[in-house]
Enzyme design. Structure first.
Site, mmCIF file in Angstrom:
data_model
loop_
_atom_site.group_PDB
_atom_site.id
_atom_site.type_symbol
_atom_site.label_atom_id
_atom_site.label_comp_id
_atom_site.label_asym_id
_atom_site.label_seq_id
_atom_site.Cartn_x
_atom_site.Cartn_y
_atom_site.Cartn_z
ATOM 1 N N ASP A 229 1.614 0.356 5.393
ATOM 2 C CA ASP A 229 0.790 1.534 4.988
ATOM 3 C C ASP A 229 -0.535 1.641 5.966
ATOM 4 O O ASP A 229 -1.472 0.639 6.123
ATOM 5 C CB ASP A 229 0.354 1.378 3.602
ATOM 6 C CG ASP A 229 1.934 1.419 2.701
ATOM 7 O OD1 ASP A 229 2.843 1.738 3.188
ATOM 8 O OD2 ASP A 229 1.527 1.579 1.429
ATOM 9 N N ASP B 276 12.447 4.423 0.385
ATOM 10 C CA ASP B 276 11.602 3.186 0.593
ATOM 11 C C ASP B 276 12.261 2.055 0.544
ATOM 12 O O ASP B 276 13.407 1.933 0.210
ATOM 13 C CB ASP B 276 10.371 3.170 -0.547
ATOM 14 C CG ASP B 276 9.009 2.597 -0.189
ATOM 15 O OD1 ASP B 276 9.043 1.979 1.047
ATOM 16 O OD2 ASP B 276 8.157 2.843 -0.700
HETATM 17 C C1 GAL Z 1 5.180 1.831 0.083
HETATM 18 C C2 GAL Z 1 5.302 3.129 1.127
HETATM 19 C C3 GAL Z 1 4.122 3.988 0.843
HETATM 20 C C4 GAL Z 1 4.286 4.746 -0.556
HETATM 21 C C5 GAL Z 1 4.281 3.580 -1.445
HETATM 22 C C6 GAL Z 1 4.561 4.062 -2.781
HETATM 23 O O1 GAL Z 1 5.980 1.035 0.498
HETATM 24 O O2 GAL Z 1 4.938 2.458 2.285
HETATM 25 O O3 GAL Z 1 4.079 4.876 2.090
HETATM 26 O O4 GAL Z 1 5.290 5.546 -0.317
HETATM 27 O O5 GAL Z 1 5.328 2.624 -1.224
HETATM 28 O O6 GAL Z 1 4.928 3.057 -3.994
#
Ligand code: GAL
Length: 401
Positions: free
Chosen positions: A204, A149
């Site tokens: 997301d 991430d």
């Molecule tokens: C976001 C990501 C999500 C999930 C989340 C966890 O940045 O896009 O899919 O992984 O973090 O904190």
């Protein structure tokens, strides 16, 4: 002099030997399950074991699903005295090696999440400065997939950061699918082909058909905003490197029709098919959609060509995808709020894919038309394709030789 040249050559070869991604992985879009959409950080080892059992019990493994991925929230808040990552001892009392072993014992693969910055999005330790150490740990535990991430990355360069992790994984020696997750902010489709096996193209996903939900500095997006967000990025997708439209929301509150369309579109777009629902509570209809082998075959087609939008006039979105052996997949989506009648005259449409130099030639060939959700033959391209399609539902067909 000669020795110096040899030395330089040796250094060059050594650097390059570790400077690559694992090839031969993700030749078709990865299929699996990820904890985030339903469970956020509320995860534990029982859940993972249950999901692995459900993969087998519900026929999902048989349909091609393979990876079980723990997203954010699996770690303790601090590294140990050696700087190693520690699984949360309450959520994962048996540790990650034992859990990976369990998943492997079912013939499945195991994935974890971390972040290129100092902390993950939920505040757990990130890999910044620990990339090689973390990669070694993943290899010891038996990790097969890493979602990586982009929170808390400050002024880090995205391409360089993902290269560092790619090289660290390669050096650790265990083949790992690298799933890049920087939300499309740095346009990974222009640079990530040799770095990762898939890259998120948007922020997301959320379980709605066509909405944006704001969270202050960022938003979550429904199915159609995600599909529409990026321009023409389809040329970046292909065997070993895929545009990732995010974990699916099938089974998470959309209507059954919307779920069918969502699944059809992710398949058409050659997106990884990563389920995001609670498989322990999945309805029959949800399982039926997720395990539809004829739809999955379109996603997994060996050519790996991402669909293109043929038209979005009137109530229908029409998408086309060239398949191996001259066959085609098509999705007719009814965007209206009520059922609509489709009457598609093959002779009046010139269907083609300029990027891949392919034409659907209905003048010289007659294709049989197979309905991929009803599993029936519904005529051929010698006649108009007629159907009534429910609101937000899809007619997904394969044009067969
Ligand atoms: C976001 C990501 C999500 C999930 C989340 C966890 O940045 O896009 O899919 O992984 O973090 O904190």
């Amino acid at each position: 002099m000669k020795n110096r040249t040899l030395l330089l050559l040796f250094i060059f070869i050594s650097i390059n030997a570790f400077s690559q991604k694992f090839e031969g992985l993700a030749e078709t879009p990865p299929m699996g399950w990820n904890s985030w959409n339903t469970f956020a950080t509320d995860i534990n080892e029982e859940l993972v074991k249950d999901i692995a059992d459900k993969f087998v019990e519900l026929g999902l493994k048989d349909a091609g699903y393979e990876y079980i991925v723990l997203d954010d929230g699996w770690m303790s808040m601090e590294r140990d005295e050696n700087g190693d990552l520690v699984p949360d001892p309450v959520k994962f009392p048996s540790g990650m090696k034992a859990l990976a072993d369990y998943v492997h014992s079912k013939g499945l693969k195991f994935g974890l999440y971390n972040d290129a910055g100092t902390k993950t999005c939920a505040g757990y330790p990130g890999s910044r400065g620990y990339e090689y150490q973390d990669a070694k740990k993943y290899a010891e535990w038996g990790v097969d997939f890493l979602k990586y991430d982009w929170c808390n990355t400050g002024k880090q360069n995205a391409e360089a950061s993902y290269i560092t992790m790619r090289d660290a994984l390669y050096k650790a020696g265990r083949p790992v699918v690298l799933s890049i997750c920087e939300w499309g902010d740095n346009e990974p489709w222009t640079w990530a082909e040799d770095i990762g096996h898939m890259w998120r193209v948007t922020g997301d996903i959320i379980n709605c058909w066509d909405c944006e939900v704001g969270h202050g500095t960022w938003s979550s997006w429904g199915i159609w905003p995600i599909i529409n967000m990026r321009g023409n990025i389809r040329k970046a997708a292909g065997p070993g490197h895929w545009n990732d439209y995010d974990m699916m929301e099938v089974g998470n509150g959309l209507t059954d029709a919307e779920d069918r369309t969502h699944f059809a579109m992710w398949s058409m777009l050659t997106s990884p098919l990563i389920m995001g629902n609670d498989l322990r509570a999945a309805s029959k209809e949800t399982v039926k959609t997720l395990s539809n082998k004829e739809v999955i075959a379109v996603n997994q087609d060996k050519l790996g060509i991402q669909a293109l939008r043929f038209s979005n006039e009137g109530d229908f979105e029409i998408w086309v995808k060239p398949l191996a052996d001259g066959e085609w997949a098509m999705a007719f989506v009814n965007m209206a709020e009520e059922p609509k009648n489709l009457d598609f005259d093959w002779n009046k449409h010139q269907i083609g894919d300029d990027l891949n130099n392919r034409r659907l030639d209905v003048k010289n060939n007659t294709f049989q038309i197979r309905d991929l959700y009803n599993h029936t033959e519904i005529g051929n391209t010698g006649n108009n394709l007629k159907a009534t399609i429910g609101s937000h539902d899809v007619l997904m067909v394969r044009l067969k030789n």
